[in-house]
Scaffold this motif. Structure first.
Motif, PDB file in Angstrom:
ATOM      1  N   PRO A   1       0.638  -1.005  -0.075  1.00  0.00           N
ATOM      2  CA  PRO A   1      -0.009   0.435  -0.447  1.00  0.00           C
ATOM      3  C   PRO A   1       0.601   1.091  -0.401  1.00  0.00           C
ATOM      4  CG  PRO A   1       0.049  -0.940   2.151  1.00  0.00           C
ATOM      5  CD  PRO A   1       0.790  -2.128   1.819  1.00  0.00           C
ATOM      6  N   ILE A   2       0.120   2.112  -0.385  1.00  0.00           N
ATOM      7  CA  ILE A   2       0.723   4.076  -0.407  1.00  0.00           C
ATOM      8  C   ILE A   2       1.571   3.745   0.691  1.00  0.00           C
ATOM      9  CG2 ILE A   2      -0.683   5.307  -0.275  1.00  0.00           C
ATOM     10  CD1 ILE A   2       0.581   6.777  -2.740  1.00  0.00           C
ATOM     11  N   SER A   3       0.487   4.212   2.295  1.00  0.00           N
ATOM     12  CA  SER A   3       1.103   3.674   3.153  1.00  0.00           C
ATOM     13  C   SER A   3       0.412   2.866   4.007  1.00  0.00           C
ATOM     14  CB  SER A   3       0.486   5.159   4.065  1.00  0.00           C
ATOM     15  OG  SER A   3      -0.986   5.494   3.917  1.00  0.00           O
ATOM     16  N   GLY A   4       0.790   2.780   5.191  1.00  0.00           N
ATOM     17  CA  GLY A   4       0.289   2.105   6.897  1.00  0.00           C
ATOM     18  C   GLY A   4       0.604   0.456   6.223  1.00  0.00           C
ATOM     19  N   GLU A   5       0.294  -0.651   7.018  1.00  0.00           N
ATOM     20  CA  GLU A   5       0.492  -1.929   6.707  1.00  0.00           C
ATOM     21  C   GLU A   5      -0.239  -2.660   6.068  1.00  0.00           C
ATOM     22  OE1 GLU A   5       3.276  -3.112   8.708  1.00  0.00           O
ATOM     23  OE2 GLU A   5       3.984  -1.054   9.362  1.00  0.00           O
ATOM     24  N   MET A   6      -0.166  -3.813   5.598  1.00  0.00           N
ATOM     25  CA  MET A   6      -0.715  -4.305   4.541  1.00  0.00           C
ATOM     26  C   MET A   6      -0.532  -6.383   5.686  1.00  0.00           C
ATOM     27  SD  MET A   6       1.165  -7.582   3.093  1.00  0.00           S
ATOM     28  CE  MET A   6       0.535  -7.884   2.134  1.00  0.00           C
ATOM     29  N   ILE A   7      -1.553  -6.552   4.878  1.00  0.00           N
ATOM     30  CA  ILE A   7      -1.916  -8.708   6.218  1.00  0.00           C
ATOM     31  C   ILE A   7      -2.325  -8.804   5.325  1.00  0.00           C
ATOM     32  CG2 ILE A   7      -4.390  -7.935   6.730  1.00  0.00           C
ATOM     33  CD1 ILE A   7      -2.972  -9.293   9.488  1.00  0.00           C
ATOM     34  N   ARG A   8      -1.513 -10.510   5.069  1.00  0.00           N
ATOM     35  CA  ARG A   8      -2.781 -11.091   3.654  1.00  0.00           C
ATOM     36  C   ARG A   8      -3.318 -12.163   4.766  1.00  0.00           C
ATOM     37  NH1 ARG A   8       3.494 -12.240   4.631  1.00  0.00           N
ATOM     38  NH2 ARG A   8       4.491 -12.435   2.463  1.00  0.00           N
ATOM     39  N   LYS A   9      -4.747 -11.831   3.195  1.00  0.00           N
ATOM     40  CA  LYS A   9      -5.813 -12.952   4.397  1.00  0.00           C
ATOM     41  C   LYS A   9      -5.861 -14.192   5.069  1.00  0.00           C
ATOM     42  CE  LYS A   9      -9.280 -10.341   1.918  1.00  0.00           C
ATOM     43  NZ  LYS A   9     -10.164 -10.217   0.576  1.00  0.00           N
ATOM     44  N   ALA A  10      -4.725 -14.723   4.521  1.00  0.00           N
ATOM     45  CA  ALA A  10      -4.805 -15.843   5.294  1.00  0.00           C
ATOM     46  C   ALA A  10      -4.370 -15.784   6.465  1.00  0.00           C
ATOM     47  CB  ALA A  10      -3.660 -17.132   4.719  1.00  0.00           C
ATOM     48  N   THR A  11      -3.762 -14.748   6.595  1.00  0.00           N
ATOM     49  CA  THR A  11      -3.212 -14.796   8.481  1.00  0.00           C
ATOM     50  C   THR A  11      -4.678 -14.581   8.746  1.00  0.00           C
ATOM     51  OG1 THR A  11      -0.938 -13.290   8.101  1.00  0.00           O
ATOM     52  CG2 THR A  11      -2.262 -13.255  10.247  1.00  0.00           C
ATOM     53  N   ILE A  12      -5.812 -13.558   8.593  1.00  0.00           N
ATOM     54  CA  ILE A  12      -6.836 -13.498   8.706  1.00  0.00           C
ATOM     55  C   ILE A  12      -7.500 -14.497   8.958  1.00  0.00           C
ATOM     56  CG2 ILE A  12      -9.165 -12.315   8.158  1.00  0.00           C
ATOM     57  CD1 ILE A  12      -6.940 -10.057   9.392  1.00  0.00           C
ATOM     58  N   TYR A  13      -7.691 -15.172   8.270  1.00  0.00           N
ATOM     59  CA  TYR A  13      -7.962 -16.704   8.368  1.00  0.00           C
ATOM     60  C   TYR A  13      -7.599 -17.809   9.298  1.00  0.00           C
ATOM     61  CZ  TYR A  13      -9.840 -15.591   2.899  1.00  0.00           C
ATOM     62  OH  TYR A  13     -10.086 -14.217   2.223  1.00  0.00           O
ATOM     63  N   THR A  14      -6.630 -17.592   9.343  1.00  0.00           N
ATOM     64  CA  THR A  14      -5.442 -18.294  10.553  1.00  0.00           C
ATOM     65  C   THR A  14      -6.145 -17.467  12.293  1.00  0.00           C
ATOM     66  OG1 THR A  14      -4.156 -18.394   9.184  1.00  0.00           O
ATOM     67  CG2 THR A  14      -4.035 -18.872  11.925  1.00  0.00           C
ATOM     68  N   LEU A  15      -6.239 -17.184  11.901  1.00  0.00           N
ATOM     69  CA  LEU A  15      -6.708 -15.998  13.694  1.00  0.00           C
ATOM     70  C   LEU A  15      -8.401 -15.945  13.888  1.00  0.00           C
ATOM     71  CD1 LEU A  15      -5.393 -12.868  13.275  1.00  0.00           C
ATOM     72  CD2 LEU A  15      -4.025 -14.342  14.773  1.00  0.00           C
ATOM     73  N   ALA A  16      -9.310 -16.056  12.745  1.00  0.00           N
ATOM     74  CA  ALA A  16     -10.171 -16.535  12.457  1.00  0.00           C
ATOM     75  C   ALA A  16     -10.645 -17.713  13.055  1.00  0.00           C
ATOM     76  CB  ALA A  16     -11.275 -16.055  11.637  1.00  0.00           C
ATOM     77  N   LEU A  17     -10.097 -18.903  12.514  1.00  0.00           N
ATOM     78  CA  LEU A  17      -9.965 -20.435  12.757  1.00  0.00           C
ATOM     79  C   LEU A  17      -9.226 -20.535  13.885  1.00  0.00           C
ATOM     80  CD1 LEU A  17     -11.012 -22.757  11.076  1.00  0.00           C
ATOM     81  CD2 LEU A  17      -8.480 -23.012  11.030  1.00  0.00           C
ATOM     82  N   ILE A  18      -8.468 -19.832  14.881  1.00  0.00           N
ATOM     83  CA  ILE A  18      -8.051 -20.140  15.904  1.00  0.00           C
ATOM     84  C   ILE A  18      -9.548 -19.755  17.231  1.00  0.00           C
ATOM     85  CG2 ILE A  18      -6.320 -19.131  18.166  1.00  0.00           C
ATOM     86  CD1 ILE A  18      -4.920 -18.581  15.893  1.00  0.00           C
ATOM     87  N   GLY A  19      -9.450 -18.561  16.654  1.00  0.00           N
ATOM     88  CA  GLY A  19     -10.737 -18.066  17.599  1.00  0.00           C
ATOM     89  C   GLY A  19     -12.654 -19.418  17.297  1.00  0.00           C
ATOM     90  N   VAL A  20     -12.764 -19.702  16.548  1.00  0.00           N
ATOM     91  CA  VAL A  20     -14.101 -20.784  16.605  1.00  0.00           C
ATOM     92  C   VAL A  20     -12.963 -22.424  17.418  1.00  0.00           C
ATOM     93  CG1 VAL A  20     -14.484 -22.253  14.689  1.00  0.00           C
ATOM     94  CG2 VAL A  20     -14.194 -19.602  14.163  1.00  0.00           C
ATOM     95  N   PHE A  21     -11.609 -22.486  16.669  1.00  0.00           N
ATOM     96  CA  PHE A  21     -11.138 -23.735  17.671  1.00  0.00           C
ATOM     97  C   PHE A  21     -11.320 -23.690  18.997  1.00  0.00           C
ATOM     98  CE2 PHE A  21      -8.615 -25.427  13.544  1.00  0.00           C
ATOM     99  CZ  PHE A  21      -9.681 -25.759  13.160  1.00  0.00           C
ATOM    100  N   ILE A  22     -11.286 -21.757  19.434  1.00  0.00           N
ATOM    101  CA  ILE A  22     -11.008 -22.020  21.360  1.00  0.00           C
ATOM    102  C   ILE A  22     -12.158 -22.204  21.497  1.00  0.00           C
ATOM    103  CG2 ILE A  22     -10.841 -20.606  23.658  1.00  0.00           C
ATOM    104  CD1 ILE A  22      -7.950 -21.905  21.295  1.00  0.00           C
ATOM    105  N   LEU A  23     -13.116 -21.744  20.566  1.00  0.00           N
ATOM    106  CA  LEU A  23     -14.631 -21.353  21.366  1.00  0.00           C
ATOM    107  C   LEU A  23     -15.377 -23.012  21.196  1.00  0.00           C
ATOM    108  CD1 LEU A  23     -16.528 -18.727  20.113  1.00  0.00           C
ATOM    109  CD2 LEU A  23     -15.613 -18.814  22.222  1.00  0.00           C
ATOM    110  N   ILE A  24     -14.777 -23.732  20.373  1.00  0.00           N
ATOM    111  CA  ILE A  24     -15.710 -25.298  20.134  1.00  0.00           C
ATOM    112  C   ILE A  24     -15.213 -25.793  20.836  1.00  0.00           C
ATOM    113  CG2 ILE A  24     -15.115 -27.623  18.805  1.00  0.00           C
ATOM    114  CD1 ILE A  24     -15.386 -25.646  16.307  1.00  0.00           C
TER     115      ILE A  24
END
Length: 805
Positions: free
Chosen positions: A282-305
C-alpha cells in the motif's frame, strides 16, 4: 413460569458450584480469546471501509513478465497519469498520488520546543480530485487549493506539530526541501488509523511537476517506475473494471511494445484488495495476508469449540446426579420441552456470566493487544459490530454447549430416574465424550505444532547467515537536499579518526533494506538487453569491508566518484550462465544499457538484500557518488552512548540545518519480521489457552468415568487392588486418546505450517523430534490432569461407593 425456571436454574448452579465455576472459567477463557481475536480481525477487515466510494476506487498496478517469471509494482511511470486521461474512457476521475517524506522548515518557530525543522512523513503530492475519491473532512480552507503550485494541506495533528495549534497553521508559509515555498491552504481532520491512505500532508501535484529537479522526478521518462508513484481511478457508475482492464492492455501495447526487457502490462486493483494483496504494498500503512486473517478467525472458532466441548462433558457427567430431579418433574406433569427449556436456561446463565466476565477481562487486556497485533492502543472493544458479535457468541455457545445435555436430560424415563437406575448408555456413553476430548487434543496439538515451528522459523531467521555482518553497524542518512559539496567526504574522515569506530562507508543504501532499485543492463560487450533485470546498490570502496560482505571470487573495486568498476553477487553470475564465479572477473557490464562499460572486479557471496521472505536477487554494486545518501559505521565492541553522541555532534557540525536520525542496522532488519513475530506470539498464547481448556475437558471426562465406575473401584479395593493399580486402570485409556489425537493433528499441523512457510524463501527444516516433543507434552498434561482425579477416586472409601440407596 420462566421466572420459576430461572430460579431453579440458579439454585442448581449454586448447588453444583464446583462444576459451575469450572464451566465459567473454561467458557471465559474461550470467549475472551474470541473477543480479542474478533477485535483484531474486525480491525484488519475494516481498512478504508469508511470511504464512501470504496467500491468504485481502483489502483492502476504494473506487471512485468520476464523470461524467468513475473514481477509486480504498485506504481507507474511519471508520464502515465496524463496519458491515461487521454486514452481511458468510463472514468470520473484519474488521480496521481506520489508518496514521499519531505524536509519542512518554517521561518519562525512557534512550537513549545522551539524547533523549526521537521521531517514530514507520508506526504502525498496529488490533485484536488483526491477529495472526489477519498473522504476528507476539512477544518479550514478548501481542497481546491491543490490545483495550484505552492499549496499544501495539513492534517490537524501535523499542523499542531509544526505550528502549535492547527488554527495557527492556516495560511502560513513553509519551505519544502529548503527550496520550494508553499502556503498552508487547508487543514483537514486526521485520517483514521485503519486506512492505507493515511497522510500527514497533501501537496499539490503542480508543485511536484514545477519542481521536478528538486524532488528528483522526470515527467518525460516512460521507463522509470517507482512504487511510490501511483495512480487511482474513480469509475463511472456504468463502467466495469473488466472493460477498463482491456483498455489498459491496449494502453500497454501502444506505449510499451518492444520497450525494455519485459512484457509490461497494467490492470486495476480494487481498493478492497489493497490491504491484503502482498504483491503490491500500500502507499502508506501496513498490509496483511488474508490467510493470516483466516488463521486468526479459525483459532477463535477452535477455542470456542473446545470451551463448548468442556461444557458438554461436565454437564453430561452431572446428568446422573440430576436424574431424580428430572424424574420428579416428569411425574408432576412436566413435558420434555420444559426439561429442555430448563436445561438451556442453566446453560444460558453460565454462558451469559462468562460473556460478561470476558468483556471485562478483554477490556483490561485491550491496551496490551497492540503488542501482539498491528492494532492501535486506542482501538475500542465496545462497538456496534462487537455487540452484534457478542450476542451471536452468547446464543451460539448456548446452543452448541446446551443442545446435547438438554437432549440427554429430557430423555430420562421417570421411573428409572426416580430409582436412580440411569445407565451410562442412556446418557450417550463415553464414546462421544472420548471423541470430543480427542477433538480438543487435536486442536491443542495443532496449535502446539504451529507454535513450535513458527518459533523455530523466526529463531533461525534471526540467527541465519545473511551474507553480511549486521552486529554493531550504525547508520544514518545524509540529507539529499543538501548540495554535494564535499562535506560528506570530510565527515567520513572525521568519523574514521574516532577510535571507537572501526570503519565507515558511504553508499546509496545498506546491503539489506526494504528498498529495491532495478535496471536493465548489457553484458560482456553485447549491446543488447539481457533478458532479466539487475538490482542495484552504489557504495564506496569501503562498502564491502564495512558491512562484512564476503568475496567468492576477485575483490572490491578502487575508489571512484563515478561509474568505473562493479561487483556482482553469486546469483547474478549464475543467471549469466557463468560456469564459476571466477569467470565473471574482467568482464564488462553497463547499467541501463548505456555507457560507460564497467569492469567486474569481484563476486560477493549471496546476501539477503531484503527480508528472507524474498528470493535472492541478481545484484550489481558500483560506485556513483551522486547517489550516496547513507553513511554506515562499524562500531567497536566497547562503543557506547558517548560514541553515538559524538557521531550526532559531528553530523550537526557539518549539516546544521538537517535532522539527524541514527539507527542500528540489526533493529531495522528485525523490523522486517514484525508481523511474523506477532503471529508466532499469538500461536504461543493460544496454544497455552488450548492446553488449559483441554485439561478442563480431561477433568470433565475423568469425572464422568469415575462416577460410572464407583462400584467397580470399590469392589477392586475390597479385593486388594492398590491405589496405583486403580489409578492406572482409570488413566490408561487416555493415553490412547492422546495418540489418536496426535495421529490426526500431525498432518493438519504440517499442512498449516507448510502453507505459512511458503511465505519465506528461507524455510526451516522440521525434524521428527519436534512432533515427538509435542506428543510428550500432551502426555504429560494428560498424566497430570487425569492422574489427579484418578488418585482421588482410588483413595476413596469403598464402603461409600458400594452402598446402594
Amino acid at each position: 413460569m420462566w421466572k420459576t425456571y430461572a430460579k431453579i436454574a440458579w439454585r442448581n448452579l449454586k448447588k453444583g458450584k464446583r462444576v459451575a465455576l469450572i464451566n465459567i472459567f473454561g467458557l471465559t477463557l474461550g470467549i475472551t480469546a474470541a473477543f480479542l481475536l474478533f477485535t483484531v480481525v474486525s480491525y484488519e477487515l475494516s481498512y478504508d471501509d469508511f470511504q464512501s466510494n470504496s467500491d468504485k476506487i481502483y489502483r492502476v498496478v504494473t506487471q512485468d513478465e520476464y523470461a524467468d517469471g513475473l514481477s509486480y509494482n504498485p506504481g507507474v511511470s511519471p508520464p502515465m497519469p496524463d496519458a491515461l486521461k487521454e486514452d481511458l474512457s468510463g472514468i470520473e476521475a484519474i488521480v496521481p498520488v506520489v508518496s514521499s517524506s519531505v524536509f519542512v522548515s518554517i521561518e519562525n518557530a512557534v512550537t513549545n520546543t522551539g524547533e523549526n525543522k521537521f521531517i514530514v512523513e507520508d506526504v502525498f503530492f496529488t490533485t484536488p480530485d483526491y477529495a472526489s475519491l477519498f473522504d476528507v473532512e476539512v477544518l479550514a480552507g478548501n481542497m481546491d487549493v491543490l490545483d495550484n503550485p505552492g499549496q499544501v494541506v495539513l492534517t490537524e495533528s501535523e499542523a499542531k506539530k509544526l505550528f502549535g495549534t492547527w488554527e495557527n497553521a492556516f495560511g502560513k508559509s513553509i519551505l519544502l526541501s529548503k527550496r520550494v515555498e508553499a502556503i498552508v491552504g487547508a487543514i483537514v481532520v486526521d485520517i483514521p488509523d485503519n486506512s492505507n491512505f493515511k497522510f500527514n500532508m497533501l501537496a499539490s501535484y503542480q508543485t511536484l511537476k514545477s519542481n521536478a529537479e528538486v524532488f528528483n522526478y522526470n515527467f518525460e521518462e516512460w521507463g522509470s517506475f517507482g512504487s511510490n508513484f501511483q495512480v487511482y481511478l474513480l469509475l463511472a457508475e456504468e463502467s466495469d473494471a473488466t472493460q477498463l482492464d482491456q483498455q489498459l492492455l491496449t494502453f500497454a501495447e501502444k506505449n510499451y511494445k518492444d520497450r525494455g526487457t519485459s512484457k509490461k502490462s497494467f490492470f486495476l486493483q480494487a481498493m478492497s484488495d489493497i490491504h491484503f494483496d502482498n504483491r503490491f504494498e500500500p502507499i502508506s500503512g501496513e498490509m496483511i495476508r488474508k490467510a493470516t486473517i483466516y488463521t486468526l478467525a479459525l483459532i477463535g472458532v477452535f477455542i470456542l469449540i473446545m470451551a463448548s466441548i468442556n461444557f458438554v462433558n461436565l454437564s453430561t457427567a452431572q446428568a446422573i446426579g440430576k436424574s431424580k430431579e428430572i424424574g420428579i418433574r416428569k411425574v408432576m406433569g412436566g413435558s420434555r420441552l420444559q426439561v429442555i427449556g430448563q436445561s438451556f436456561g442453566e446453560t444460558f446463565i453460565v454462558v451469559l456470566v462468562s460473556a460478561i466476565i470476558s468483556s471485562l477481562v478483554a477490556t483490561i487486556m485491550l491496551p496490551y493487544l497492540s503488542k501482539v497485533a498491528e492494532v492501535p492502543e486506542t482501538v475500542q472493544l465496545i462497538t456496534p459490530s462487537f455487540l452484534l458479535f457478542s450476542t451471536a457468541i452468547i446464543l451460539g455457545v448456548t446452543l452448541l454447549s446446551g443442545f446435547y445435555p438438554a437432549l440427554i436430560l429430557s430423555g430420562f424415563q421417570p421411573i428409572q430416574a426416580l430409582k436412580n437406575k440411569i445407565q451410562v448408555a442412556q446418557i450417550g456413553g463415553v464414546s462421544l465424550r472420548r471423541s470430543l476430548v480427542v477433538m480438543q487434543f487435536v486442536i491443542a496439538q495443532v496449535l502446539m505444532i504451529a507454535t513450535v515451528i513458527a518459533v523455530k522459523q523466526m529463531t533461525e531467521i534471526q540467527s541465519a547467515d545473511l551474507g553480511f555482518s549486521k552486529e554493531a553497524v550504525y547508520y544514518f542518512r545524509i540529507p539529499t537536499d543538501e548540495v554535494k559539496d564535499g562535506r560528506m567526504d570530510v565527515l567520513k574522515q572525521r568519523l574514521e579518526s574516532n577510535s571507537q569506530i572501526k570503519s565507515v562507508s558511504v553508499s546509496s543504501d545498506v546491503p539489506s533494506s526494504g528498498n529495491n532499485w532495478a535496471s536493465n543492463f548489457w553484458f560482456d560487450g553485447k549491446r543488447e538487453d539481457v533478458q532479466f533485470i539487475t538490482f542495484l546498490k552504489y557504495g564506496d570502496a569501503d562498502y564491502f569491508e564495512n558491512y562484512g560482505l564476503e568475496f567468492v571470487a576477485g575483490g572490491g573495486y578502487s575508489e571512484s566518484d563515478t561509474l568505473k568498476e562493479a561487483v556482482i553477487n553469486e546469483t547474478m553470475a549464475k543467471k549469466l550462465n557463468l560456469t564459476k564465479p571466477e569467470d565473471a572477473i574482467g568482464k564488462t557490464i553497463t547499467i541501463g544499457g548505456s555507457e560507460p562499460w564497467l569492469t567486474i572486479t569481484g563476486v560477493v557471496k549471496d546476501f539477503a538484500q531484503n527480508s528472507l521472505r524474498e528470493e535472492i536477487k541478481p545484484f550489481v554494486i558500483a560506485t556513483q557518488k551522486s547517489n550516496y545518501e547513507v553513511l554506515g559505521l562499524k562500531l567497536d565492541g566497547n562503543a557506547g552512548q558517548e560514541t553515538l553522541s559524538n557521531i550526532e555532534e559531528e553530523f550537526k557540525n557539518f549539516y546544521p540545518d538537517a535532522i539527524y536520525s541514527g539507527t542500528f542496522w540489526d533493529e531495522s532488519i528485525a523490523n522486517f519480521y514484525r508481523r511474523e513475530n506477532q503471529l508466532a506470539l499469538i500461536y504461543r498464547i493460544f496454544a497455552v489457552i488450548s492446553i488449559v481448556i483441554s485439561s478442563i475437558g480431561l477433568y470433565g471426562l475423568i469425572s464422568f468415568l469415575v462416577g460410572q465406575k464407583l462400584k467397580e473401584i470399590g469392589i477392586r479395593k475390597v479385593l486388594g487392588a492398590s491405589i496405583t493399580q486403580i489409578t492406572f486402570m482409570l488413566s490408561k485409556e487416555f493415553i490412547l486418546l492422546v495418540f489418536v489425537a496426535f495421529a490426526i493433528a500431525v498432518p493438519l499441523g504440517y499442512y498449516m505450517t507448510d502453507q505459512w512457510l511458503q511465505n519465506f524463501s528461507y524455510q526451516t527444516k522440521v525434524p521428527l523430534g519436534l512432533y515427538v516433543i509435542v506428543m510428550l507434552v500432551s502426555l504429560l498434561i494428560t498424566a497430570a490432569t487425569v492422574g489427579f482425579r484418578a488418585v482421588k477416586a482410588a483413595m476413596g472409601n469403598p464402603v461409600d461407593s458400594l452402598s446402594d440407596e
